[in-house]
Design an enzyme around this catalytic site. Structure first.
Site, PDB file in Angstrom:
ATOM      1  N   ASP A 255      12.667  12.964   4.933  1.00 42.60           N
ATOM      2  CA  ASP A 255      11.671  13.914   4.483  1.00 42.60           C
ATOM      3  C   ASP A 255      12.178  15.338   4.710  1.00 42.60           C
ATOM      4  OD1 ASP A 255       8.822  14.558   3.728  1.00 42.60           O
ATOM      5  OD2 ASP A 255       8.854  15.423   5.736  1.00 42.60           O
TER       6      ASP A 255
ATOM      7  N   GLU B  95      15.179  13.666   0.570  1.00 43.09           N
ATOM      8  CA  GLU B  95      14.255  14.469  -0.205  1.00 43.09           C
ATOM      9  C   GLU B  95      14.874  15.860  -0.185  1.00 43.09           C
ATOM     10  OE1 GLU B  95       9.511  15.468  -0.452  1.00 43.09           O
ATOM     11  OE2 GLU B  95      10.469  15.589   1.512  1.00 43.09           O
TER      12      GLU B  95
END
Length: 733
Positions: free
Chosen positions: A349, A385
């Site tokens: 993330d 990401e």
């Protein structure tokens, strides 16, 4: 020294960090450079606390061993040291601090002012209330587990089909398992779940965060919860909320059982991990662990005002990837989940935050260097990401060769194409061809691109074709949260409708998006539930919705859900059986191929609807919504795992994003003489019975995609003389 009738103190060892049970006792080790003293705090089942001063320190690692103390023990730390928030120092022994290496947690977070290290009325002074009753306690875990003959599937990247899902949401509404298993790790491993995943061709589940997380006070005060879990409390502990066991240490075994069961059916487990920030938030947030242990070591402090944090995550703090012990925490966690929990990869993330050097994202950062040389992490899938909220935070295409990336450009371009927005066709064909323009410059191949049209963050597939605006009122923020850039369409009605014409378009558009995704080069990622038309009623930021709004709708037995599932399985089977849809390498440049009469066509050929090859001018236009894509199965330029040259049938894909039918002419014999339909998005389950010869013409319905396989039959079935050379597509429509 005897401190309890059942255990003795010994100096212990500085490694490994955390609480380690060796069969006879437990070694505790914790790093803090700022601490002047540390108390190990043990709790009995009634919450009574025993403090033991840790006197051994080696290289700023404080350690102690308690012989006779074993699994199930609840513990935490109290750190004595400087209190100077203006310089980033927050030591306060009134606060029980969680071990950042704890393998399991027990208890619950209670929203109470005692969780703050500072006095709310006098922020420069420490709060002296005990936080132990209001926070989570670490649990000593043995780690023993019978893995049997577990072996990771090691599915090649190009053969992967990733399924992004939530542990709880995946099975919470599943009627095919006992209620006690729904929403748990064991529910994910249940045969009813696994059989579904295999039926639609899934090779890997990408689980939203399973690290122990907590809900922010601002969210809980609205009566909601942080359902997604992007608010990490501990990097080693599986979230107890997804366990069916009555004991917290039993949850660790359940997680391992899930991994083992999925591996037995050839399904990998990829974890969505949040190392960019923690649940402690900004300087006004609670003190759970790292802030009180060694704030400057674990967090990026504002160089001008060290009381504040450098925040490139949007949630108050950013992990300090400059400091060796902070990096060690991340690397130790990753290795633990691979070595001890047997997971097969990670999705990071807001990954750029981990690679920031002096504020800028750096491909040569210490984090990337450590990952690149690590022999354990070299065996697993690494997915970024590739954006955060810091300066120059959009880093799609900038990660090192070892990495794959969520390709946000793929999502945006594919959505725009099918909803009919002006865009250069060259951009669309680049995305479905593996985004060579983005990844080849860094020496990577199509598998660097994780292709997706939907993900947990945003609309579901059904909502992409049902809503033009977000509807997040249930989140309690007056619909201000969530993106306004949805690139969606409702086709005449906002939200749910009974209009059969609108529903027909929506169903076809879902099939178009799925078919495009699964026929594109790169690694496809499905959002869990999209294969059955799951809706969140227009909520594009459902992070705080732990309810039927976000849980998968297994009880749906209507034709729409069943047909869409069957269609997804058909697309996945086509991809799995034909390597031409999952090339290992980018197509060869046309300039490098032989030309002239009798020479083979290129690896990929883009066609106008009149059957001629597209020119650069054709591909640069912004109004082309219909075209063909030829995939040369004889042009695959790699060896399979047995060393044999890869070869496949050739395919021709026709796309029509206009809302009206277009007349299409098949290409000449240089690409093939006979073609048979294998996938048609105008049919609910994708069936196609059409057949064409070179130079045949037919009408391709509006908003549809047709996939043809080259069969090279000498004779083809024809319709009556009255129909002539027009295909059944026109007759049936």
């Amino acid at each position: 020294m005897l401190v309890h009738p059942s255990y003795f103190i010994a100096p212990g060892d500085r490694t490994p960090l955390g609480a380690t049970f060796d069969g006879f006792g437990t070694n505790f080790a914790i790093f803090s450079e700022v601490a002047e003293a540390i108390d190990l705090c043990l709790f009995d089942p009634d919450g009574a606390e025993t403090k033991i001063r840790m006197t051994e320190v080696d290289g700023f690692v404080w350690h102690i061993r308690l012989a006779g103390l074993g699994p199930g023990t609840r513990y935490g730390y109290r750190v004595h040291g400087p209190w100077d928030p203006a310089h980033g120092l927050w030591c306060n022994p009134a606060k029980l601090l969680a071990d950042p290496y704890a393998l399991m947690f027990d208890g619950a977070i209670v929203d109470h002012p005692a969780l703050l290290a500072y006095d709310p009325d006098r922020p420069d002074f420490p709060d002296l209330r005990d936080s132990a009753p209001y926070t989570l306690h670490g649990i000593v875990v043995s780690g023993a587990f019978d893995w049997r003959d577990d072996s990771p599937p090691r599915t090649p990247y190009e053969e992967s089909l990733v399924y992004e899902t939530h542990v709880k949401g995946l099975t919470m509404r599943h009627p095919g398992m006992r209620p006690a298993l729904r929403g748990t790790y064991l529910g994910v491993a249940h045969p009813a779940t696994v059989s579904h995943l295999k039926r639609i061709g899934v090779t890997a589940v990408e689980l939203l965060p399973v690290h122990q997380s907590v809900t922010e006070a601002s969210v809980s005060r609205r009566g909601l919860t942080n359902y997604w879990g992007y608010n990490t409390f501990g990097f080693f502990a599986p979230n107890r909320a997804y366990g069916a066991s009555a004991t917290p240490e039993g949850v660790v075994g359940e997680f391992k059982t899930m991994v083992r069961a999925l591996h037995e059916d050839g399904i990998e487990v990829i974890l969505d991990v949040v190392f960019n920030h923690t649940a402690e938030g900004g300087s006004d947030g609670p003190t759970y662990s790292l802030r009180g242990i060694d704030n400057p070591a674990y967090y990026r402090l504002d160089p001008v005002n060290p009381r504040q944090y450098v925040d490139t995550t949007g949630v108050g703090n950013s992990l300090n990837s400059h400091h060796p012990m902070s990096l060690r925490l991340v690397m130790d966690s990753l290795r633990y989940w691979v070595s001890e929990m047997h997971v097969d990869g990670f999705r990071f993330d807001l990954a750029p935050t981990l690679a920031r050097e002096e504020g800028a994202v750096d491909r040569l950062s210490a984090f990337f260097g450590l990952v690149a040389q690590d022999p354990v992490l070299g065996q697993v899938k690494l997915i970024a990401e590739p954006w955060d909220v810091g300066p120059a935070g959009y880093q799609v295409g900038a990660f090192p060769p070892q990495w794959s990336e969520w390709n946000g450009q793929y999502r945006d371009v594919v959505r725009d194409f099918w909803r009919g927005r002006p865009a250069e066709v060259d951009d669309f064909v680049s995305r479905i061809s593996g985004s060579r323009d983005i990844y080849a410059r860094s020496g990577r191949e199509p598998v660097a691109s994780i292709n997706f049209v939907t993900a947990h963050d945003g609309f579901t597939l059904r909502d992409v074709v049902s809503y033009e605006s977000k509807h997040n009122e249930a989140n309690g923020q007056q619909n201000r949260d969530g993106t306004d850039d949805n690139r969606s369409a409702n086709y005449g009605v906002e939200g749910e409708t009974d209009d059969p014409a609108v529903l027909a378009v929506r169903e076809r558009q879902q099939r178009n998006l799925l078919a495009t995704l699964l026929c594109s080069q790169g690694i496809p990622m499905l959002l869990g539930g999209d294969e059955r038309g799951r809706s969140q009623r227009g909520n594009n930021n459902a992070f705080c919705q732990d309810s039927e709004l976000t849980w998968q709708e297994w009880e749906r037995q209507d034709a729409e859900a069943e047909d869409l599932e069957a269609f997804t399985a058909t697309c996945a089977t086509l991809r799995r059986e034909h390597p031409v849809f999952r090339r290992r390498y980018y197509e060869r440049e046309r300039s490098s191929l032989p030309t002239g009469p009798g020479q083979p066509p290129g690896d990929v050929v883009f066609l106008r609807i009149d059957g001629a090859e597209m020119t650069e001018a054709d591909r640069d236009t912004s109004f082309v919504r219909s075209f063909g894509l030829f995939l040369n199965g004889r042009g695959l330029n790699w060896l399979d795992t047995w060393g044999r040259p890869s070869s496949d049938d050739s395919f021709l894909l026709w796309f029509n994003a206009w809302d009206q039918a277009v007349l299409v002419t098949m290409p000449g014999t240089d690409l093939g003489t006979a073609w048979t339909g294998v996938l048609d998005t105008t049919h609910p389950r994708g069936e196609s019975g059409v057949s064409f010869a070179a130079r045949d013409t037919f009408k391709l319905p509006g908003r549809s995609m047709l996939v043809l396989r080259c069969t090279d039959f000498d004779t083809l079935p024809r319709l009556s003389d009255e129909v002539g050379r027009v295909s059944p597509v026109e007759v049936e429509r």
